[in-house]
Motif scaffolding. Sequence first.
Motif, short mmCIF file in Angstrom:
data_model
loop_
_atom_site.label_atom_id
_atom_site.label_comp_id
_atom_site.label_asym_id
_atom_site.label_seq_id
_atom_site.Cartn_x
_atom_site.Cartn_y
_atom_site.Cartn_z
N PHE A 116 49.46 41.46 46.37
CA PHE A 116 48.66 40.24 46.32
C PHE A 116 48.16 39.95 47.73
O PHE A 116 48.96 39.83 48.66
N VAL A 117 46.85 39.83 47.88
CA VAL A 117 46.24 39.62 49.19
C VAL A 117 45.52 38.29 49.21
O VAL A 117 44.69 38.01 48.33
N ASN A 118 45.84 37.47 50.20
CA ASN A 118 45.12 36.21 50.41
C ASN A 118 44.09 36.44 51.51
O ASN A 118 44.43 36.49 52.69
N PRO A 119 42.81 36.59 51.18
CA PRO A 119 41.80 36.93 52.19
C PRO A 119 41.53 35.80 53.17
O PRO A 119 40.91 36.02 54.21
N LYS A 120 42.02 34.59 52.88
CA LYS A 120 41.75 33.45 53.77
C LYS A 120 42.86 33.23 54.79
O LYS A 120 42.73 32.36 55.65
N SER A 121 43.95 33.99 54.71
CA SER A 121 45.06 33.77 55.64
C SER A 121 44.74 34.32 57.02
O SER A 121 44.06 35.35 57.16
N GLY A 122 45.29 33.63 58.06
CA GLY A 122 45.18 34.13 59.42
C GLY A 122 43.76 34.33 59.85
O GLY A 122 42.91 33.47 59.75
N GLY A 123 43.44 35.51 60.37
CA GLY A 123 42.12 35.83 60.89
C GLY A 123 41.20 36.47 59.88
O GLY A 123 40.36 37.30 60.24
N ASN A 124 41.35 36.16 58.59
CA ASN A 124 40.49 36.73 57.54
C ASN A 124 40.55 38.25 57.51
O ASN A 124 39.54 38.93 57.38
N GLN A 125 41.76 38.80 57.65
CA GLN A 125 41.94 40.26 57.61
C GLN A 125 42.03 40.79 56.19
O GLN A 125 42.02 41.99 55.98
N GLY A 126 42.13 39.89 55.21
CA GLY A 126 42.45 40.30 53.85
C GLY A 126 41.47 41.25 53.22
O GLY A 126 41.87 42.16 52.48
N SER A 186 32.26 44.78 43.02
CA SER A 186 33.11 44.82 44.22
C SER A 186 34.52 44.37 43.89
O SER A 186 35.34 44.22 44.80
N THR A 187 34.80 44.15 42.60
CA THR A 187 36.14 43.78 42.14
C THR A 187 36.49 44.62 40.92
O THR A 187 35.61 45.18 40.25
N VAL A 188 37.77 44.68 40.61
CA VAL A 188 38.22 45.43 39.44
C VAL A 188 37.89 44.65 38.18
O VAL A 188 38.09 43.44 38.11
N ASP A 189 37.36 45.34 37.19
CA ASP A 189 36.95 44.72 35.93
C ASP A 189 38.11 44.78 34.94
O ASP A 189 38.53 45.86 34.52
N TRP A 190 38.65 43.61 34.57
CA TRP A 190 39.74 43.53 33.61
C TRP A 190 39.24 43.08 32.23
O TRP A 190 40.05 42.77 31.35
N SER A 191 37.94 43.07 32.02
CA SER A 191 37.40 42.62 30.75
C SER A 191 37.36 43.76 29.73
O SER A 191 37.64 44.92 30.05
N GLU A 192 36.97 43.41 28.52
CA GLU A 192 36.86 44.40 27.46
C GLU A 192 35.77 45.42 27.76
O GLU A 192 35.81 46.55 27.26
N ALA A 193 34.81 45.06 28.60
CA ALA A 193 33.68 45.94 28.90
C ALA A 193 33.92 46.85 30.10
O ALA A 193 32.99 47.45 30.61
N ALA A 226 53.39 40.51 49.29
CA ALA A 226 52.54 39.33 49.51
C ALA A 226 51.87 39.47 50.87
O ALA A 226 52.54 39.42 51.90
N CYS A 227 50.56 39.65 50.87
CA CYS A 227 49.79 39.79 52.11
C CYS A 227 49.15 38.44 52.42
O CYS A 227 48.13 38.07 51.82
N GLY A 228 49.75 37.71 53.32
CA GLY A 228 49.26 36.37 53.66
C GLY A 228 50.28 35.65 54.50
O GLY A 228 51.17 36.26 55.10
N PHE A 243 45.52 42.88 43.93
CA PHE A 243 44.89 41.66 43.43
C PHE A 243 44.47 40.75 44.58
O PHE A 243 45.24 40.55 45.54
N ASP A 244 43.27 40.22 44.46
CA ASP A 244 42.73 39.24 45.40
C ASP A 244 43.10 37.85 44.89
O ASP A 244 42.67 37.44 43.82
N LEU A 245 43.90 37.11 45.68
CA LEU A 245 44.38 35.81 45.23
C LEU A 245 43.27 34.78 45.14
O LEU A 245 43.45 33.73 44.51
N SER A 246 42.13 35.03 45.78
CA SER A 246 41.01 34.09 45.68
C SER A 246 40.27 34.23 44.35
O SER A 246 39.37 33.44 44.06
N GLN A 247 40.65 35.23 43.53
CA GLN A 247 39.99 35.46 42.25
C GLN A 247 40.78 34.94 41.06
O GLN A 247 40.67 35.46 39.96
N GLY A 248 41.64 33.94 41.30
CA GLY A 248 42.36 33.35 40.16
C GLY A 248 43.85 33.22 40.32
O GLY A 248 44.51 32.69 39.42
N GLY A 249 44.43 33.70 41.42
CA GLY A 249 45.85 33.52 41.63
C GLY A 249 46.68 34.64 41.04
O GLY A 249 46.18 35.56 40.40
#
Length: 658
Positions: A236-246, A29-36, A287-289, A263-269
């Motif tokens: 950059f989206v902060n899913p915890k801001s406001g009414g959790n619209q992120g 459910s997230t983008v994979d930035w790893s080698e795999a 900046a979405c937040g 990018f989801d800011l809850s996944q490492g900034g």
Amino acid sequence: IAKSSLQHMVAQPNPALALRSDSERQIRSTVDWSEAAVYGEHIWFETNVSGDFCYVGDQNCMAKLRKCAACKIVVHTPCIEQLEKINFRCKPSFRESGSRNIREPIVVRHHWVHRRRQEGKCRQCGKGFQQKFAFHSKEIVAISCSCRFCTNDLLSCFMLQHIEEPCSLGAHAAVVVPPTWILRVRRPQNPLKSSKKKKRTSFKRKSSKKGAEEGRWKPFVIKPMPAPLMKPLLVFVNPKSGGNQGAKIIQSFMWYLNPRQVFDLSQGGPKEALELYRKVHNLRILACGGDGTVGWILSILDQLHINPPPPVAILPLGTGNDLARTLNWGGGYTDEPLSKILSHVEDGNIVQLDRWNLHVEPNPDANPEEKDELPLDVFNNYFSLGFDARVTLEFHESREANPEKFNSRFRNKMFYAGVSVCGISEPHRHRPCDGTDLTSKIQDLKPQCLVFLNIPRYCAGTMPWGNPGEHHDFEPQRHDDGCIEVIGFTMTSLAALQVGGHGERLCQCRQVVLTTSKAIPMQVDGEPCKLAASCIHISLRNQANMVQKTKRRNSMPLLNDQQPVPERLRIRVSRISMRDYEALNYDKEKLKEASVPLGIIVVPGDSDLELCRTQIEKLQEVSLCMKKVLAWAGTLASASCCACSACLSPAYLVPRHW
């Protein structure tokens, strides 16, 4: 079709990744930035919309539905394995470096998806798509790409040359990061295997160099092509801001853009993403937040020393959103189409925003107590102490204790309205402001709170500095003049602030020294604390680049463009669904074709938008009543209407003779 959009992006597929076992397969459910990371991997979110059809077409499966955020196909969870068997991948988001020249231009082709339901009209023949009303119909009605190129599933419309056609990346191509810019690179080889016989000293020197390179190695790099007209965007989206619209906004942006620029800011900034994209020319940031999210991103830009710093736009999801209001982005996101917001970000003007340092030293004349440092050492909006900081501190402590009770922007604002009032009496001593001592002036005022304001907006949209007008001692407030405004509030002026009043203007200055003699609640850009007796120095830090949303042209005519104002205006009103508007907002003629006529309103020639909205709402009510009357009249044998001009009045759009 499934293979065509990916074959030109892949250098050498990794068989180890292609043959993963079921136990190793992960529904991401997230983008994979790893080698795999896997080519064309879908990004799945749970959905419960009953009208969505499984892409595989399994009618008997009763499992949960999942929707890919990037290509918008819907499947049952067990059916995801079937997608891999038919080799249906998501739209590409990167490419392999391979052995080719990484500067060699590569064409991005369409990512074709079969649709059982499609809004709008065929790009080839101009006809609307035939909608199938049978539940879980397997019949394909359209073939579309995420760039909004849609055709009927007919040989006369979708021809073979469309398969290899280059993709334009849609109406927002100027802000989309092409997948050809994002390269996955190979891990550096072990230096021991590269050579067998070398001098001992040179071996040590080179091995240490290789080791440092391997420590800095990352699986992905950005290699932008020269494109002076492009303005690539990082979201950059902060899913915890406001009414959790992120969460919903993240999914929508992945559909409009490349998923690897969201990018989801809850996944490492934001730091790693900004480091990755730091060399991209004309980069812009969304900046979405809330205002705190914006300050976080600006602080990371300071740490990375990116020159020039990319300008930051705002999609307000927070509670106050004072910085967003100042830059014309509004007080909160509602239901505005994200495609329209992307256009505003692309067309917005770049302006400067003053940023201020806060340096805290303990007061040697007071006893140490409470905290001896502020939550932030830089502020962009305001720094305050007193009553407003106490309210913010109580809200912050309550939200930390019960986060589930603070998931609504409106409910958060109601909390502020319900906090009791508590004043302060002589808690601080204001030392020189650009060399002027304001201690006696503040003691005479006896304020409930003291605000150091950088932007015109404060406390969810109020304007505490007001308009000095003919007051020659003060200038109108600006967010880019290198000056900070100092304002004092009594309980009376705090109450008047909500109805257009302003505080007591104390001074405009470039440096402030503030000394407190006991612990006082303070807040820095909405982050509260109770600070022990201290000496606080405020000075200008730098100026950040921001994106200001361009306002529409004023309704008042310019001096050299005087036009006679008609006494009355007849405006034809049509209705269109939100889905059609999101798909066709870039083309006025297509909007007209897809809309349904509602009627005509007659308004004075100098009417504003609010009056027109009121008339349109009345027109909708009348139209609904008319439908009900006609339906009722159709059941009566004696009911009839001649439909003459006297019977149907243009002013009311209802029959008079029923």
